[in-house]
Design an enzyme around this catalytic site. Structure first.
Site, PDB file in Angstrom:
ATOM      1  N   HIS A 272      -1.484   1.295   7.421  1.00 35.57           N
ATOM      2  CA  HIS A 272      -1.914   1.200   6.037  1.00 35.57           C
ATOM      3  C   HIS A 272      -1.751   2.576   5.394  1.00 35.57           C
ATOM      4  O   HIS A 272      -1.737   3.594   6.092  1.00 35.57           O
ATOM      5  CB  HIS A 272      -3.397   0.768   6.037  1.00 35.57           C
ATOM      6  CG  HIS A 272      -3.977   0.520   4.690  1.00 35.57           C
ATOM      7  ND1 HIS A 272      -3.390  -0.320   3.767  1.00 35.57           N
ATOM      8  CD2 HIS A 272      -5.108   1.024   4.094  1.00 35.57           C
ATOM      9  CE1 HIS A 272      -4.136  -0.332   2.669  1.00 35.57           C
ATOM     10  NE2 HIS A 272      -5.177   0.472   2.839  1.00 35.57           N
TER      11      HIS A 272
ATOM     12  N   CYS B 255       0.834  -1.211   0.000  1.00 34.09           N
ATOM     13  CA  CYS B 255       0.000   0.000   0.000  1.00 34.09           C
ATOM     14  C   CYS B 255       0.867   1.259   0.000  1.00 34.09           C
ATOM     15  O   CYS B 255       0.479   2.288  -0.547  1.00 34.09           O
ATOM     16  CB  CYS B 255      -0.964  -0.002   1.186  1.00 34.09           C
ATOM     17  SG  CYS B 255      -0.126  -0.183   2.778  1.00 34.09           S
TER      18      CYS B 255
END
Length: 369
Positions: A311, A32
């Site tokens: 994330h 990510c």
């Protein structure tokens, strides 16, 4: 993603920008950090256009040696030439090349998006400079006429300075800082220039980008053990030092230093501080181009409470619409939602989505003269 894609197309309706593509990127195990930065760079339109132009001009290089630049150009070309308007693309070749080239990104651990961006831009510059040397110079050193003033200085073994050609990566992202030191005895000012591709700013609770930039350029007194050696006085003297932006870049990338090493804890801690980043930013501490104005077009957001897990997602402005990219998923968001990523006013908050890397594009005002 078919559902998300069709939802996005429905949401935009006949306002869907002609020729634009909104594609999510597949995650290959904690990639990510890479996906969020790639989306921000893809929607950095001047960079994208120059990269695709590079690809078109160097199609014969497809058979040549693969590198991060060719892989990135392939990926951007693949997205922009899709028949569908929305969908998902797997940046497999790019990620494989990245992992092959740099062992830092080889593990499936949580990586730092800013570290990746920094590595990528510097790597692209290195590849372009190498191509320029082998292609144009054929082993010769560049003549003084080929040198460009704001190239990064490189010192040769014999002590001479050579300034490499300015690449299109430099033309987009490179700015110049000037480090001024004033001797408090003789008042002589020593100025040293250095180039930058992004600015890393220290942050404080309940602050703004403007105040962080002011702190970046604030005057620091050098005394006691930190005295400055003044060439004019030929001795160590008390001095005042400050850093100013001499030449603002076309694309201003600001990295908020959200991860701080806490000595007592013996580890890094994430600072969830609320730092307001405006949609329009005026740079007032510049030497040249007073009051350069910028418009925000992308934000890489770190989601999570600590530096070693979490994330990354990105917010992107494209054709006056704001979009939210979370790996494979792409959705429209309201402009007012951008402020929910400023950070938390309290130390402990359930909101862990914080702006981490900001991308601003310079607003070019037509000359009135």
């Amino acid at each position: 993603m078919g559902v998300t894609g069709s939802r996005l197309e429905k949401a935009l309706g006949d306002q869907f920008p002609e020729g634009e593509r909104y594609f999510g990127l597949e995650n290959f195990g904690n990639t990510c950090y890479c996906n969020s930065v790639l989306q921000a760079l893809y929607f950095c339109v001047p960079f994208r256009e120059q990269l695709i132009e590079y690809y078109s001009n160097n199609k014969n290089l497809a058979d040549a040696e693969e590198n991060l630049l060719t892989c990135l150009a392939d990926l951007f070309m693949l997205i922009s030439s899709q028949k569908k308007k929305t969908g998902v693309i797997a940046p497999k070749r790019f990620v494989q090349r990245l992992r092959k080239q740099n062992e830092i990104f080889r593990s499936y651990m949580h990586q730092d998006a800013h570290e990746f961006l920094n590595y990528l831009l510097n790597e692209l510059v290195d590849i372009l400079e190498k191509e320029s040397r082998t292609g144009k110079n054929d082993g010769e050193t560049s003549s003084p006429s080929e040198k460009i003033a704001n190239g990064q200085m490189s010192i040769h073994a014999n002590g001479s300075q050579k300034e490499p050609l300015v690449t299109w990566v430099h033309k987009n992202f490179q700015g110049i800082l000037t480090n001024e030191t004033r001797c408090l005895r003789c008042e002589t000012v020593t100025a040293r220039d250095e180039t930058f591709l992004d600015l890393s700013l220290d942050i404080e609770q309940n602050s703004s980008i403007t105040s962080c930039l002011k702190n970046f350029s604030s005057t620091e007194t050098l005394n006691a053990e930190d005295k400055f050696f003044c060439d004019k006085c030929c001795s160590l003297q008390e001095a005042q030092k400050r850093m100013k932006i001499k030449k603002p870049p076309h694309i201003l990338v600001i990295h908020l230093k959200r991860f701080k090493y806490i000595e007592q804890l013996g580890r890094y801690k994430k600072l969830s501080y609320r730092v307001v980043f405006p949609l329009e930013l005026k740079l007032s501490n510049t030497v040249e181009d007073a009051d350069a104005e910028y418009s925000l077009f992308a934000v890489v957001v770190h989601v999570g409470s600590g530096p070693n897990h979490g994330h990354y997602v990105s917010l992107v402005k494209s054709h006056n619409h704001w979009l939210f990219f979370d790996d494979e998923n792409v959705e429209m968001i309201d402009e007012s939602a951008v402020q929910t990523f400023f950070g938390s006013a309290q130390e402990y908050s359930s909101n862990t989505d914080h702006g981490y890397i900001l991308f601003y594009e310079r607003i070019t005002v037509a000359s009135t003269s």
